[in-house]
Enzyme design. Structure first.
Site, short mmCIF file in Angstrom:
data_model
loop_
_atom_site.label_atom_id
_atom_site.label_comp_id
_atom_site.label_asym_id
_atom_site.label_seq_id
_atom_site.Cartn_x
_atom_site.Cartn_y
_atom_site.Cartn_z
CB ALA A 119 -81.60 3.93 43.58
N GLY A 136 -100.85 0.04 43.75
CA GLY A 136 -99.89 1.11 44.05
C GLY A 136 -98.50 0.82 43.54
CG HIS A 138 -79.77 -30.23 62.97
ND1 HIS A 138 -78.79 -29.26 62.94
CD2 HIS A 138 -79.19 -31.36 62.48
CE1 HIS A 138 -77.67 -29.78 62.46
NE2 HIS A 138 -77.88 -31.06 62.17
P1 FAD Z 1 -98.19 3.50 47.23
O1 FAD Z 1 -97.90 2.09 47.03
O2 FAD Z 1 -97.20 4.51 46.74
O3 FAD Z 1 -99.59 3.75 46.57
C1 FAD Z 1 -100.14 5.01 46.49
C2 FAD Z 1 -101.09 4.99 45.32
O4 FAD Z 1 -101.85 6.18 45.36
C3 FAD Z 1 -100.40 4.99 43.97
O5 FAD Z 1 -100.89 3.94 43.18
C4 FAD Z 1 -100.74 6.34 43.36
O6 FAD Z 1 -100.95 6.24 41.96
C5 FAD Z 1 -102.04 6.66 44.07
N1 FAD Z 1 -102.31 8.08 44.20
C6 FAD Z 1 -101.50 9.03 44.71
N2 FAD Z 1 -102.12 10.21 44.72
C7 FAD Z 1 -103.33 10.00 44.19
C8 FAD Z 1 -104.42 10.84 43.91
N3 FAD Z 1 -104.36 12.13 44.22
N4 FAD Z 1 -105.52 10.31 43.34
C9 FAD Z 1 -105.59 8.99 43.05
N5 FAD Z 1 -104.58 8.15 43.29
C10 FAD Z 1 -103.47 8.66 43.85
N6 FAD Z 1 -91.58 -2.08 50.43
C11 FAD Z 1 -91.55 -3.25 51.10
O7 FAD Z 1 -92.15 -3.34 52.18
N7 FAD Z 1 -90.87 -4.34 50.61
C12 FAD Z 1 -90.21 -4.28 49.43
O8 FAD Z 1 -89.61 -5.27 49.02
C13 FAD Z 1 -90.23 -3.08 48.70
N8 FAD Z 1 -89.60 -3.00 47.51
C14 FAD Z 1 -89.68 -1.84 46.79
C15 FAD Z 1 -89.04 -1.77 45.57
C16 FAD Z 1 -89.10 -0.62 44.81
C17 FAD Z 1 -88.41 -0.56 43.48
C18 FAD Z 1 -89.83 0.51 45.31
C19 FAD Z 1 -89.92 1.77 44.51
C20 FAD Z 1 -90.46 0.46 46.53
C21 FAD Z 1 -90.39 -0.71 47.29
N9 FAD Z 1 -91.02 -0.81 48.53
C22 FAD Z 1 -90.95 -1.98 49.24
C23 FAD Z 1 -91.76 0.32 49.13
C24 FAD Z 1 -93.27 0.10 48.95
O9 FAD Z 1 -93.55 0.01 47.58
C25 FAD Z 1 -94.04 1.25 49.57
O10 FAD Z 1 -93.67 1.41 50.92
C26 FAD Z 1 -95.53 0.98 49.52
O11 FAD Z 1 -95.97 0.82 48.19
C27 FAD Z 1 -96.29 2.13 50.17
O12 FAD Z 1 -97.64 1.89 50.10
P2 FAD Z 1 -98.69 3.09 50.10
O13 FAD Z 1 -100.03 2.45 50.09
O14 FAD Z 1 -98.36 4.05 51.16
O15 FAD Z 1 -98.43 3.89 48.75
#
Ligand code: FAD
Length: 467
Positions: free
Chosen positions: A270, A43, A445
């Site tokens: 951002a 993701g 410590h």
């Molecule tokens: P996502 O990681 O968004 O994954 C969803 C996946 O579903 C994606 O790969 C997408 O391609 C796929 N998808 C969507 N719709 C469909 C579909 N219809 N069919 C097939 N596939 C689909 N969080 C932290 O906790 N710590 C951090 O340090 C941190 N740093 C970050 C830095 C950046 C630059 C960014 C942008 C985000 C950061 N985050 C961080 C946030 C974190 O990335 C997200 O909270 C997390 O990835 C959410 O996970 P998720 O599984 O909900 O969704």
């Protein structure tokens, strides 16, 4: 080619939420299909989020730490930046982790289908992929579709000089003048990277503090430490961007707005992320999605359709990977027939900036808004032996206690390694520990962690020796 698949559980999206749900469901003996539109699992977090940003922040930290050593008698000279190699390093980190996930899916016999999936009914999902179409008939579905970047209407969209976090992580070049639009965690982390690599970085934030979710006193320490590093414009907004051949000319409005137009080579937008609830044809399955794109769920992570669950960024704030993972485990276990609900006392937040800012549980502002009777204990790192020995005394540790009982309700740390330190406060809040539990725990410590123990002693009124 058309492919018909029947499964007990289909997971839509393979981010931290999706792959964790798929793996837990498979570990519990269920037959699982994981659908992902990217070419790799992991993701946003692994491909264009948490992990690549930390790989680049590691590079930035080494550059900054090396420069700071000059005042302690060790001079390394100016760093030679090889962007191709830095990019390769970042890609190798991503590859190691996403490849690992592929192996873990295989080992658990989780079937992965690459392509874009959409509901066609409350029992079927159709996936369009490079290998053709698949129709997946499922008993249960977990929507883990994540979130996408928000863009602003008045910012040019197709200009390569305007980038989002994904563009920033691509590290195509190091612009001389960079504007970070939005002083939240992601903007500041990426600003830290570009500053270390040589950009002049300005940050514009509409609110009157950076990282508005954190307490003001914590953010103030960060802002004071960085006021010479970044040009920070608070209570200010961008109202227009004029894209010319020689640069992006930006007009600001607000308390700290500069006069006229200011030229930048690149703008990093951002300003937040929006949930992907509207992108999965949820209506075809009868799943309600609100106007912003969030899917409402119960504490078992069920949507309004009983056998369809949703987890991660798509169900609400905070949009963080660790929240997605914990929700994923609950959803998978409920599907497997176990009794489990998502009901954490706290979800930690960390800005991996320099210094780091980390907080968990109730903030001081929230406690006041909720009318809680609290007492705050602060331990400034100027009195920490380890902070002094590391020449990083700007930090502080703050603990928030319920006044009557001494129960730990929250805490925040600003300083080097704050993110790693926060775990102890998370555990204290989650377990319902009180100040005495923390104060009586012997902290080694000299560590920065001692500051947590001392803050608890301050609340107890029993500080004997400062480290
Ligand atoms: P996502 O990681 O968004 O994954 C969803 C996946 O579903 C994606 O790969 C997408 O391609 C796929 N998808 C969507 N719709 C469909 C579909 N219809 N069919 C097939 N596939 C689909 N969080 C932290 O906790 N710590 C951090 O340090 C941190 N740093 C970050 C830095 C950046 C630059 C960014 C942008 C985000 C950061 N985050 C961080 C946030 C974190 O990335 C997200 O909270 C997390 O990835 C959410 O996970 P998720 O599984 O909900 O969704």
């Amino acid at each position: 080619m058309s492919n018909d698949i029947k499964t007990q559980v289909v997971v839509l999206g393979a981010g931290p939420g999706g792959y964790s749900a798929a793996f837990r469901a498979a570990d519990l003996g269920l037959d699982v299909v994981l659908v992902e539109s990217r070419k790799t699992l992991g993701g946003v977090c692994l491909n264009v989020g948490c992990i690549p940003s930390k790989a680049l922040l590691h590079v930035a930290k080494v550059i900054d730490d090396a420069a700071a050593m000059a005042s302690h008698g060790v001079t390394f000279g100016a760093p030679k930046i090889d962007l191709d190699k830095i990019r390769d390093w970042k890609e190798s980190v991503i590859g190691q982790l996403t490849g690992g996930l592929g192996g873990m899916a295989k080992a658990r016999k989780v079937k992965t289908v690459f392509g874009y999936g959409k509901f066609t009914s409350d029992k079927t999902i159709e996936v369009e992929g490079e290998d053709g179409k698949s129709t997946i008939t499922f008993d249960n579905a977990i929507i883990a579709a994540g979130s996408s970047v928000v863009d602003l209407p008045f910012i040019p969209k197709d200009d390569p000089r305007v980038i989002d976090s994904t563009g920033a992580l691509e590290l195509k070049d190091v612009p001389e003048e960079m504007l970070v639009l939005g002083g939240g965690i992601i903007g500041l982390e990426m600003g830290t990277v570009y500053k270390a690599l040589g950009s002049n970085v300005s940050v514009v934030e509409f609110a009157d503090q950076l990282v508005p979710a954190a307490d003001k006193d914590i953010v103030k320490v960060y802002t004071n430490y960085n006021k010479k590093k970044f040009n920070i414009m608070l209570s200010t907004k961008v109202v227009a961007v004029d894209a010319k051949d020689d640069g992006l000319y930006v007009t600001f409005e607000g308390k700290n707005a500069p006069e006229g137009q200011v030229r930048y080579d690149k703008i990093l937008v951002a300003v937040g992320r929006k949930p992907n609830g509207h992108l999965v044809a949820a209506d075809k399955a009868g799943v309600n999605v609100d106007e912003r794109g969030f899917i409402n769920v119960t504490n078992e992570l069920r949507t309004n359709v009983n056998h369809i669950f949703a987890i991660g960024d798509v169900v609400g704030q905070p949009m963080l990977a660790h929240k997605a993972v914990h929700e994923a485990h609950v959803a998978a276990e409920v599907i497997a027939g176990k009794k489990h609900v998502f009901d954490p006392r706290c979800i930690p937040s960390i800005a991996y900036t320099d210094p780091e800012m980390a907080w968990v549980g109730v903030t001081e502002r929230e406690a006041k808004e909720q009318g809680l009777n609290i007492e705050v204990a602060n331990f400034p790192w100027a009195a920490s032996g380890r902070a002094i020995a590391s020449a990083r005394t700007e930090g502080k540790t703050k603990m928030i206690f319920e006044k009557e009982t001494g129960r730990v309700l929250g805490g925040a740390i600003v300083g080097i390694n704050a993110g790693e330190m926060l775990g102890e406060i998370c555990l204290a809040v989650e377990m319902g520990a009180d100040a005495e539990d923390v104060a009586l725990t012997i902290h080694a410590h000299p560590t920065l962690n001692e500051s947590i123990g001392v803050a608890a002693e301050i609340f107890e009124g029993s500080v004997t020796d400062l480290p």
